[in-house]
Design an enzyme around this catalytic site. Structure first.
Site, PDB file in Angstrom:
ATOM      1  N   LYS A 184     -13.715   0.102  -4.249  1.00 36.38           N
ATOM      2  CA  LYS A 184     -14.744   0.526  -3.215  1.00 36.38           C
ATOM      3  C   LYS A 184     -16.112   0.990  -4.273  1.00 36.38           C
ATOM      4  O   LYS A 184     -17.246   0.588  -3.887  1.00 36.38           O
ATOM      5  CB  LYS A 184     -14.473   0.974  -2.036  1.00 36.38           C
ATOM      6  CG  LYS A 184     -13.671   0.591  -0.976  1.00 36.38           C
ATOM      7  CD  LYS A 184     -13.812   1.400   0.018  1.00 36.38           C
ATOM      8  CE  LYS A 184     -12.551   0.947   1.173  1.00 36.38           C
ATOM      9  NZ  LYS A 184     -12.556   2.387   2.041  1.00 36.38           N
ATOM     10  N   GLU A 192       0.511  -1.630  -0.090  1.00 39.63           N
ATOM     11  CA  GLU A 192      -0.357   0.024  -0.140  1.00 39.63           C
ATOM     12  C   GLU A 192       1.026   1.057   0.098  1.00 39.63           C
ATOM     13  O   GLU A 192       0.332   1.915  -0.336  1.00 39.63           O
ATOM     14  CB  GLU A 192      -0.807   0.095   1.372  1.00 39.63           C
ATOM     15  CG  GLU A 192      -2.354  -0.980   1.043  1.00 39.63           C
ATOM     16  CD  GLU A 192      -3.311  -0.180   2.548  1.00 39.63           C
ATOM     17  OE1 GLU A 192      -2.798  -0.006   2.956  1.00 39.63           O
ATOM     18  OE2 GLU A 192      -4.917  -1.023   1.405  1.00 39.63           O
ATOM     19  N   HIS A 239       8.670 -26.263  -1.689  1.00 40.85           N
ATOM     20  CA  HIS A 239       8.356 -27.219  -2.220  1.00 40.85           C
ATOM     21  C   HIS A 239       7.125 -26.817  -3.153  1.00 40.85           C
ATOM     22  O   HIS A 239       6.262 -27.805  -3.394  1.00 40.85           O
ATOM     23  CB  HIS A 239       7.898 -29.064  -0.873  1.00 40.85           C
ATOM     24  CG  HIS A 239       8.787 -29.297  -0.838  1.00 40.85           C
ATOM     25  ND1 HIS A 239       9.192 -30.302  -0.743  1.00 40.85           N
ATOM     26  CD2 HIS A 239       9.639 -28.785   0.661  1.00 40.85           C
ATOM     27  CE1 HIS A 239      10.739 -31.072  -0.613  1.00 40.85           C
ATOM     28  NE2 HIS A 239      10.764 -29.789   0.499  1.00 40.85           N
TER      29      HIS A 239
HETATM   30  O1  PA5 Z   1      -3.848   0.745   5.282  1.00 41.00           O
HETATM   31  C1  PA5 Z   1      -5.181   1.285   5.624  1.00 41.00           C
HETATM   32  O2  PA5 Z   1      -4.626   2.589   5.812  1.00 41.00           O
HETATM   33  C2  PA5 Z   1      -6.072   0.120   5.304  1.00 41.00           C
HETATM   34  O3  PA5 Z   1      -5.785  -0.847   5.510  1.00 41.00           O
HETATM   35  C3  PA5 Z   1      -6.961   0.849   6.367  1.00 41.00           C
HETATM   36  O4  PA5 Z   1      -6.653   0.026   7.304  1.00 41.00           O
HETATM   37  C4  PA5 Z   1      -7.883  -0.266   5.915  1.00 41.00           C
HETATM   38  O5  PA5 Z   1      -8.842  -0.592   5.027  1.00 41.00           O
HETATM   39  C5  PA5 Z   1      -9.255  -0.245   6.976  1.00 41.00           C
HETATM   40  O6  PA5 Z   1      -9.735   0.720   7.223  1.00 41.00           O
HETATM   41  P1  PA5 Z   1     -10.546   1.333   8.400  1.00 41.00           P
HETATM   42  O7  PA5 Z   1      -9.883   1.373   9.613  1.00 41.00           O
HETATM   43  O8  PA5 Z   1     -10.856   3.082   8.273  1.00 41.00           O
HETATM   44  O9  PA5 Z   1     -12.046   0.739   8.316  1.00 41.00           O
END
Ligand code: PA5
Length: 447
Positions: free
Chosen positions: A424, A289, A310
């Site tokens: 989303k 990310e 393996h």
């Molecule tokens: O790294 C991030 O910000 C995302 O992976 C969030 O943690 C994830 O989308 C969950 O979001 P939230 O905590 O707002 O539900």
């Protein structure tokens, strides 16, 4: 006390020592950008000095809240997705028995996760299991609006209230969310849940040392003070004033960027202990990310050896030569098991009898490293003296700091995740969410 140790010498057949050393100025600039908060995404630097800023009062609050759940629950369901679940899952799995859920003589609740998928069977089976269990819920969402955890929390909250009564359920639900915004904050205020705040400046994937990670880790019975202490030590070791040559986060960021520039576009995080599987999942989110944007970034993958030797082992040894590996090596195991002798020696392995099992594992590790280097896979190695809270804390902060530096070396904003929104938006359009009418029409025309 020892620290975790990074070795990069087995990358030097692929990139030169000089080319990595040449990153010194670039890395210093990236570190300065981080520490002065002058770069992209600087509003999300709350993790940078977090370990050293956590105070005793905060940890006591975490421990006291954990005690309530520990004293009253057989099962605690942690509801969250992405950064709201991977950190605590990684630490708890690394520190727990590999067969934790089967232990008869339990001292801690069984930790289960929900809200990280939309599996109808998963949710059905979870709710069936919980029918006969005393359970509590830690609901974690920074935004408070993420669909997957919101759905799981709706189901579990209703079930808990039906099983325990509303008043008792209120005491068994803890919400970790934004200090003022979002549906979870509104609900928590309405219902009077115990809450912890996720600071605006701490993004999900950098939040394991905030209450997001610390509370579930404390509920599982682990020492959050040691975890934070280890992280604080690494904050010092990888600090702004550390020399490039002495700073493992700087070295890791430099060498992986140099490997990337030389065509190594895939990095695998390797473990030789299956309880580190979810540490790989946490690391994948952190780097994927943070760096995978603007059509660039190393693809982060993770493997569990020997198992994956393996299966994926063939590709790693002989597939496209675009891969390098970072091995997490544990110097000393927490338990001892000796290779047994066999009277008939049918498998021919009596030459190993009397040796610790970890000796065999270490030779597998060494043999694999040499085979991979021979096969064109540069090897980086991170050694932990042992698997405990202190060294996990060190490793977490090391990877976070290196990720910040590495993202800046790559030229991206390491602290946003705009790409996560695309699915989303499509999902809401397909689900005909109010307000998405135009998107619904457009997406249906594509089907
Ligand atoms: O790294 C991030 O910000 C995302 O992976 C969030 O943690 C994830 O989308 C969950 O979001 P939230 O905590 O707002 O539900």
């Amino acid at each position: 006390m020892e620290n975790i140790k990074l070795s990069i010498d087995k990358a030097f057949g692929f990139v030169s020592k000089e080319s990595v050393a040449a990153y010194k100025a670039e890395v210093a600039a990236a570190c300065k950008t981080l520490h002065t908060g002058s770069g992209k995404g600087s509003e999300y630097l709350g993790w940078l000095n977090l370990p050293s800023s956590i105070d005793n009062e905060h940890l006591t609050d975490i421990e006291n809240t954990a005690k309530i759940l520990r004293d009253n629950c057989e099962v605690v369901v942690v509801v969250g997705i992405g950064g709201s679940y991977l950190g605590s899952k990684a630490v708890n799995d690394a520190l727990s028995s590999s067969f934790d859920w089967l232990l008869a003589d339990r001292k801690s609740p069984i930790m289960i996760h929900a809200g990280q998928n939309i599996g109808e069977d998963y949710l059905y089976e979870l709710q069936e299991l919980l029918k006969t269990k005393k359970f509590g819920i830690i609901s974690i969402s920074k935004s408070g609006t993420t669909t997957e955890p919101a759905l799981a929390f709706r189901l579990l909250k209703t079930q808990l209230e039906e099983q325990q009564g509303k008043a008792a359920a209120q005491k068994l639900i803890v919400a970790i969310t934004d200090k003022s915004r979002g549906a979870l904050r509104t609900l928590a205020t309405q219902e009077g849940y115990k809450t912890f705040v996720i600071e605006d400046s701490i993004g999900g994937r950098f939040s394991v040392l905030s209450p997001v990670g610390l509370l579930p880790i404390a509920v599982a019975g682990f020492d959050v003070r040691e975890l934070v202490k280890g992280a604080a030590k690494m904050e010092e070791v990888c600090g702004q004033d550390a020399a490039f040559e002495e700073n493992p986060a700087a070295q890791y960021a430099a060498v992986r960027n140099e490997l990337y520039r030389k065509g190594k576009g895939i990095e695998i995080l390797v473990n030789f202990h299956p309880k580190l599987h979810f540490f790989g999942e946490w690391w994948k989110q952190l780097y994927g990310e943070s760096e995978g944007k603007e059509n660039k970034g190393i693809f982060p993958a993770a493997v569990d050896f020997s198992a994956d030797l393996h299966s994926m082992g063939q590709w790693i040894q002989e597939g496209e030569r675009s891969i390098f590996e970072t091995v997490i090596s544990i110097k000393e195991t927490n338990h001892t098991k000796i290779f047994p002798t066999s009277e008939d020696n049918l498998d021919g392995l009596n030459f190993l009898a009397g040796k610790p099992v970890d000796f065999v594992n270490k030779m597998a590790e060494l043999g694999t490293m040499l085979a991979h280097v021979d096969g064109g896979v540069p090897n980086l190695r991170l050694e932990l003296p042992r698997l405990n809270e202190y060294y996990l804390g060190q490793m977490i902060y090391f990877f976070e700091k290196a990720c910040g530096i590495s993202g800046y070396l790559l030229g991206v904003n390491p602290f946003d995740q705009p790409g996560v929104e695309a699915y989303k938006a499509n999902m809401f359009a397909l689900l005909e969410k109010p307000g998405f009418e135009a998107e619904t029409k457009a997406i249906k025309a594509r089907l």
